[in-house]
Design a protein around this motif. Structure first.
Motif, mmCIF file in Angstrom:
data_model
loop_
_atom_site.group_PDB
_atom_site.id
_atom_site.type_symbol
_atom_site.label_atom_id
_atom_site.label_comp_id
_atom_site.label_asym_id
_atom_site.label_seq_id
_atom_site.Cartn_x
_atom_site.Cartn_y
_atom_site.Cartn_z
ATOM 1 N N PRO A 256 0.822 -1.230 0.000
ATOM 2 C CA PRO A 256 0.000 0.000 0.000
ATOM 3 C C PRO A 256 0.849 1.270 0.000
ATOM 4 C CG PRO A 256 0.110 -0.890 2.213
ATOM 5 C CD PRO A 256 0.861 -1.862 1.334
ATOM 6 N N ILE A 257 1.858 1.280 -0.836
ATOM 7 C CA ILE A 257 2.771 2.415 -0.934
ATOM 8 C C ILE A 257 2.977 2.732 -2.408
ATOM 9 C CG2 ILE A 257 5.101 3.275 -0.441
ATOM 10 C CD1 ILE A 257 3.569 2.791 2.082
ATOM 11 N N THR A 258 2.988 3.983 -2.750
ATOM 12 C CA THR A 258 3.311 4.411 -4.114
ATOM 13 C C THR A 258 4.461 5.398 -4.047
ATOM 14 O OG1 THR A 258 1.024 4.147 -4.852
ATOM 15 C CG2 THR A 258 2.458 5.499 -6.228
ATOM 16 N N ASP A 259 5.536 5.079 -4.733
ATOM 17 C CA ASP A 259 6.691 5.977 -4.756
ATOM 18 C C ASP A 259 6.547 6.999 -5.876
ATOM 19 O OD1 ASP A 259 8.131 5.171 -2.588
ATOM 20 O OD2 ASP A 259 9.323 3.698 -3.660
ATOM 21 N N THR A 260 7.071 8.180 -5.648
ATOM 22 C CA THR A 260 6.981 9.275 -6.615
ATOM 23 C C THR A 260 8.365 9.611 -7.156
ATOM 24 O OG1 THR A 260 5.065 10.217 -5.471
ATOM 25 C CG2 THR A 260 6.294 11.681 -6.952
ATOM 26 N N TRP A 261 8.465 9.689 -8.474
ATOM 27 C CA TRP A 261 9.724 10.050 -9.111
ATOM 28 C C TRP A 261 9.907 11.565 -9.125
ATOM 29 C CZ3 TRP A 261 13.807 7.195 -10.622
ATOM 30 C CH2 TRP A 261 13.628 5.813 -10.704
ATOM 31 N N GLY A 262 11.153 11.967 -9.008
ATOM 32 C CA GLY A 262 11.452 13.386 -9.067
ATOM 33 C C GLY A 262 12.934 13.597 -9.297
ATOM 34 N N VAL B 168 27.725 17.662 -9.437
ATOM 35 C CA VAL B 168 28.076 16.871 -10.624
ATOM 36 C C VAL B 168 26.907 16.820 -11.588
ATOM 37 C CG1 VAL B 168 28.683 14.547 -11.424
ATOM 38 C CG2 VAL B 168 29.785 15.497 -9.388
ATOM 39 N N GLY B 169 25.691 16.747 -11.050
ATOM 40 C CA GLY B 169 24.529 16.666 -11.917
ATOM 41 C C GLY B 169 23.251 16.579 -11.111
ATOM 42 N N TYR B 170 22.164 16.216 -11.815
ATOM 43 C CA TYR B 170 20.830 16.118 -11.237
ATOM 44 C C TYR B 170 20.431 14.643 -11.199
ATOM 45 C CZ TYR B 170 20.456 21.165 -12.099
ATOM 46 O OH TYR B 170 20.644 22.525 -12.104
ATOM 47 N N ALA B 171 20.042 14.156 -10.021
ATOM 48 C CA ALA B 171 19.720 12.736 -9.871
ATOM 49 C C ALA B 171 18.215 12.513 -9.991
ATOM 50 C CB ALA B 171 20.209 12.210 -8.534
ATOM 51 N N LEU B 172 17.812 11.658 -10.938
ATOM 52 C CA LEU B 172 16.429 11.233 -11.014
ATOM 53 C C LEU B 172 16.250 10.070 -10.048
ATOM 54 C CD1 LEU B 172 16.842 12.691 -13.897
ATOM 55 C CD2 LEU B 172 14.726 11.497 -14.460
#
Length: 304
Positions: free
Chosen positions: A161-167, A235-239
């Motif tokens: 019952p968990i939904t992870d969100t990408w960002g 260094v950069g942006y992590a998805l």
């Protein structure tokens, strides 16, 4: 090949000194040397490079070490569950998981089991879905927690019952930190830090509207903690997924969700036709109960 020989081999690989390994194994140095020479003859392969003071592994030895550890771990796991008494439920439960907020939910179930049956031990293994499935197939894990997209056709599973969100995890000084959400156009020309889990690329490609491999991939990661250090160094942006790295006001990092939203469902999976121990069966039943209770509470809240 005896399990005892595998333990001897692992000990020498760890200590890199035959005298020290023999001491830890409580056997004589000549006995250990002879046993390992016999192992090399049996395999018809040199496993060690013998120096004056240090023993190192050949390439074949390194490969054999990985497999030997898997076999010994599997044997220890089996014996621990067989040795548990009938009156007291004990044993070891092996759970593999990627970095996810789902572990917070699993932890609550683990706490309930531990309070009732303190003799049960839980062993956690961290890795991406590909590594989790490999260890699950080898019998080294009882359960795995995986994130969509993942091929589950060869496994039994329950939805968590968990939904992870990408960002996007970024440095607080980034111009994007002032935005509430991140759209594909924001990242097209920026250096990106992506997960090594190749199956995730399909979902990200759909969100970007083009093949992820065409983007500026500066770095890849297996554990987000290491990627966060790269972000701190600009260094950069992590998805990545939300709630895994602290990004409070006093932190150097900021997390911003993707738009359109990109979410991932999570599952607890296990091999079909399992031969679970009593401890593992109890854990699974308790988890199912906790999931049903959470679902009931959510429905009750919506009706109010």
């Amino acid at each position: 090949m005896e399990l005892r020989l595998l333990r001897y081999f692992i000990a020498l690989a760890n200590y890199q000194n035959i005298s020290e390994a023999a001491k830890q194994l409580h056997i004589s140095q000549p006995t250990l040397s002879r046993q390992l020479s016999d192992l090399e003859k049996e395999l018809d392969t040199p496993l060690f490079l013998r120096g004056n003071r240090k023993i190192s592994l050949t390439d074949e030895g390194l490969f054999f070490l990985t497999k030997a550890k898997e076999i010994v771990d599997l044997a220890d796991k089996m014996m621990a569950n067989f040795n548990s008494s009938a009156e007291m439920i004990s044993g070891k439960i092996y759970i593999g998981s990627g970095e996810s907020e789902a572990m917070a939910f699993i932890a609550k179930t683990v706490k309930k089991i531990s309070e009732k049956h303190p003799e049960i031990q839980f062993h956690l293994h961290s890795g991406n879905s590909e590594a989790i499935l490999e260890k699950l197939d080898a019998g080294l894990l009882d359960f795995g927690i995986v994130i969509d997209p993942v091929d589950k056709k060869n496994y039994d599973y329950i939805s968590l019952p968990i939904t992870d969100t990408w960002g996007v995890l970024m440095h607080k000084d980034s111009p994007l930190a002032d935005q509430s959400v991140i759209v594909p156009e924001n990242l097209i020309e920026l250096p990106l830090i992506l997960s090594q889990q190749s199956i995730i690329y399909n979902g990200l490609s759909g969100w970007f509207g083009e093949n992820v491999n065409n983007l500026k991939i500066r770095c890849t990661y297996n554990l987000l903690y290491n990627a966060a250090k790269m972000v701190e160094a600009k260094v950069g942006y992590a998805l990545c997924l939300d709630k895994l790295i602290a990004s409070y006001d006093d932190s150097h990092l900021r997390f911003r969700p993707l738009h359109p939203p990109l979410t991932a469902n999570l599952y607890l999976i296990w091999k079909k036709y399992p031969t679970f121990s009593k401890a593992a069966t109890m854990f699974l039943n308790q988890l199912k109960t906790d999931i049903e209770r959470k679902f009931y509470n959510q429905v009750s809240h919506l009706r109010k």
